[in-house]
Design a protein around this motif. Structure first.
Motif, PDB file in Angstrom:
ATOM      1  N   SER A   1      45.485  45.691  42.632  1.00  0.00           N
ATOM      2  CA  SER A   1      45.937  44.894  43.769  1.00  0.00           C
ATOM      3  C   SER A   1      45.143  43.583  43.852  1.00  0.00           C
ATOM      4  O   SER A   1      45.720  42.516  44.062  1.00  0.00           O
ATOM      5  CB  SER A   1      45.771  45.689  45.057  1.00  0.00           C
ATOM      6  N   ALA A   2      43.830  43.666  43.673  1.00  0.00           N
ATOM      7  CA  ALA A   2      42.988  42.472  43.731  1.00  0.00           C
ATOM      8  C   ALA A   2      43.324  41.511  42.607  1.00  0.00           C
ATOM      9  O   ALA A   2      43.296  40.288  42.791  1.00  0.00           O
ATOM     10  CB  ALA A   2      41.516  42.869  43.679  1.00  0.00           C
TER      11      ALA A   2
ATOM     12  N   ARG B   1      46.500  39.419  43.468  1.00  0.00           N
ATOM     13  CA  ARG B   1      46.422  38.439  44.551  1.00  0.00           C
ATOM     14  C   ARG B   1      45.955  37.105  44.016  1.00  0.00           C
ATOM     15  O   ARG B   1      45.002  37.042  43.228  1.00  0.00           O
ATOM     16  CB  ARG B   1      45.454  38.910  45.631  1.00  0.00           C
ATOM     17  N   PRO B   2      46.588  36.021  44.463  1.00  0.00           N
ATOM     18  CA  PRO B   2      46.114  34.697  44.021  1.00  0.00           C
ATOM     19  C   PRO B   2      44.742  34.404  44.587  1.00  0.00           C
ATOM     20  O   PRO B   2      44.406  34.840  45.683  1.00  0.00           O
ATOM     21  CB  PRO B   2      47.161  33.732  44.579  1.00  0.00           C
TER      22      PRO B   2
END
Length: 73
Positions: free
Chosen positions: A66-67, A70-71
């Motif tokens: 997930s990290a 993420r932009p």
């Protein structure tokens, strides 16, 4: 004479490689399952400990994925 393999032959080779990987994956999972069952039978770890660790590792992996999606900023 064309020395380049035909596309059909490349597909056959790819299918054979996939079959080999499936067999290898099956053997790996089977061996790991057998080891875990032996650890549980011998009391080295409990099924609950194994499940808790698997859940923790899964959550950690999900968090990392997930990290990374993420932009930044």
């Amino acid at each position: 004479m064309n020395t380049k393999p035909s596309q059909a032959w490349e597909h056959v080779q790819l299918a054979a490689k996939l079959a080999d990987l499936k067999e290898e994956h099956y053997r790996t999972v089977l061996t790991l399952s057998a080891m875990l069952e032996l650890f549980i039978e011998k009391g080295i770890l409990s099924r609950e400990e194994l499940e808790n660790k698997a859940e923790a590792l899964d959550a950690q992996l999900e968090s990392l994925i997930s990290a990374s999606l993420r932009p930044m900023g």
